[in-house]
Design a protein around this motif. Sequence first.
Motif, PDB file in Angstrom:
ATOM      1  N   VAL A 168       0.860  -1.188   0.000  1.00 50.39           N
ATOM      2  CA  VAL A 168       0.000   0.000   0.000  1.00 50.39           C
ATOM      3  C   VAL A 168       0.895   1.236   0.000  1.00 50.39           C
ATOM      4  O   VAL A 168       1.800   1.358   0.832  1.00 50.39           O
ATOM      5  N   THR A 169       0.628   2.140  -0.942  1.00 50.02           N
ATOM      6  CA  THR A 169       1.461   3.328  -1.109  1.00 50.02           C
ATOM      7  C   THR A 169       0.606   4.580  -1.016  1.00 50.02           C
ATOM      8  O   THR A 169      -0.503   4.635  -1.559  1.00 50.02           O
ATOM      9  N   MET A 170       1.134   5.591  -0.333  1.00 46.51           N
ATOM     10  CA  MET A 170       0.534   6.921  -0.322  1.00 46.51           C
ATOM     11  C   MET A 170       1.522   7.898  -0.942  1.00 46.51           C
ATOM     12  O   MET A 170       2.712   7.862  -0.624  1.00 46.51           O
ATOM     13  N   GLU A 171       1.027   8.754  -1.817  1.00 42.97           N
ATOM     14  CA  GLU A 171       1.868   9.755  -2.472  1.00 42.97           C
ATOM     15  C   GLU A 171       1.286  11.140  -2.221  1.00 42.97           C
ATOM     16  O   GLU A 171       0.192  11.460  -2.689  1.00 42.97           O
ATOM     17  N   LEU A 172       2.003  11.945  -1.472  1.00 45.66           N
ATOM     18  CA  LEU A 172       1.613  13.319  -1.189  1.00 45.66           C
ATOM     19  C   LEU A 172       2.260  14.243  -2.206  1.00 45.66           C
ATOM     20  O   LEU A 172       3.475  14.196  -2.398  1.00 45.66           O
ATOM     21  N   ASP A 173       1.447  15.071  -2.851  1.00 47.55           N
ATOM     22  CA  ASP A 173       1.980  16.095  -3.746  1.00 47.55           C
ATOM     23  C   ASP A 173       1.683  17.454  -3.121  1.00 47.55           C
ATOM     24  O   ASP A 173       0.578  17.987  -3.247  1.00 47.55           O
ATOM     25  N   MET A 174       2.679  17.994  -2.415  1.00 50.69           N
ATOM     26  CA  MET A 174       2.510  19.264  -1.729  1.00 50.69           C
ATOM     27  C   MET A 174       2.796  20.444  -2.644  1.00 50.69           C
ATOM     28  O   MET A 174       2.669  21.604  -2.227  1.00 50.69           O
ATOM     29  N   GLU A 175       3.184  20.174  -3.890  1.00 50.58           N
ATOM     30  CA  GLU A 175       3.437  21.225  -4.864  1.00 50.58           C
ATOM     31  C   GLU A 175       2.221  21.462  -5.750  1.00 50.58           C
ATOM     32  O   GLU A 175       2.147  22.476  -6.456  1.00 50.58           O
ATOM     33  N   LEU A 222      10.190  12.254  -4.117  1.00 56.15           N
ATOM     34  CA  LEU A 222      10.231  11.962  -5.539  1.00 56.15           C
ATOM     35  C   LEU A 222      10.524  13.234  -6.332  1.00 56.15           C
ATOM     36  O   LEU A 222      10.116  14.336  -5.929  1.00 56.15           O
ATOM     37  N   PRO A 223      11.201  13.111  -7.465  1.00 60.89           N
ATOM     38  CA  PRO A 223      11.464  14.291  -8.290  1.00 60.89           C
ATOM     39  C   PRO A 223      10.207  14.829  -8.971  1.00 60.89           C
ATOM     40  O   PRO A 223      10.119  16.026  -9.271  1.00 60.89           O
ATOM     41  N   GLU A 224       9.245  13.954  -9.224  1.00 58.82           N
ATOM     42  CA  GLU A 224       7.980  14.358  -9.834  1.00 58.82           C
ATOM     43  C   GLU A 224       6.903  13.357  -9.456  1.00 58.82           C
ATOM     44  O   GLU A 224       7.202  12.209  -9.089  1.00 58.82           O
ATOM     45  N   PRO A 225       5.635  13.751  -9.519  1.00 60.83           N
ATOM     46  CA  PRO A 225       4.570  12.832  -9.103  1.00 60.83           C
ATOM     47  C   PRO A 225       4.405  11.673 -10.075  1.00 60.83           C
ATOM     48  O   PRO A 225       4.617  11.822 -11.279  1.00 60.83           O
ATOM     49  N   THR A 226       4.037  10.519  -9.540  1.00 54.78           N
ATOM     50  CA  THR A 226       3.685   9.375 -10.389  1.00 54.78           C
ATOM     51  C   THR A 226       2.172   9.272 -10.558  1.00 54.78           C
ATOM     52  O   THR A 226       1.696   8.607 -11.474  1.00 54.78           O
TER      53      THR A 226
END
Length: 239
Positions: A168-175, A222-226
């Motif tokens: 299970v993965t969570m990806e936060l994009d604060m940008e 991460l350098p950019e969102p997936t």
Amino acid sequence: MAALMEQLLGQDINCPIAIYLFHSEYEEFKCSSFIFQQVVAEIWLKKQASKSKFSAVDAQKDSSPYTALIPSEEDTKVIGETFTSTSTNHSTILFDPVVEKGIVKFEIQNVQRVHCVGIADESMRYSPGEEPGARGWEKMAEYNFEGTIGRNFEWTDDNATFKTDDVVTMELDMEASPRTLTFFVNGKEQPNYVSKVPAAVRFFVHLSAQDQAFKIIKFETLPEPTAKHDVDDADDWRF
């Protein structure tokens, strides 16, 4: 010799070179050689020292450093990157650092029946026995094993369920504008995600029963969102 003894200590065997017995939490042992006994004692002490670090747990080498904010050491056992509930009490484990910028991935393996994962406002702190919503449902968002996203007593259930051994993965994009939290199960992006994330949050994992367990795989920038948010029926669930 030390490498050999470490291997022996990691297995439950009766060996002519070194015989060791485990008694209660003190794990007493004896060896057939005084020299080997000294080696085993040194390794054993190192193992005990590493097991005692419950409140601050280092990440894997390929992840960023993190600290687990464990409500009670009596309710949670930590060995390496694996966290296991040792009681029937709820345990909501927050993770530092607080995420305020960038794109950050938090990934776990569901070793045994994890109840839910999510994020909480940086102001949140949990006491022993508390569920994620105990200090305000409006300050957190969760994704539970039934595939449901919950926040502020509202629920949506179109995401995949997750079970033992799933990743299970969570990806936060604060940008992003607005800021987003996207979920993945076994690498597959889920349609429902969270938007309008607060400016500063922590990841959490919630254990709700004895023997539930998870392993941290990654906590990294991460350098950019997936996340694409272009999967079928993609929908944002506002914080």
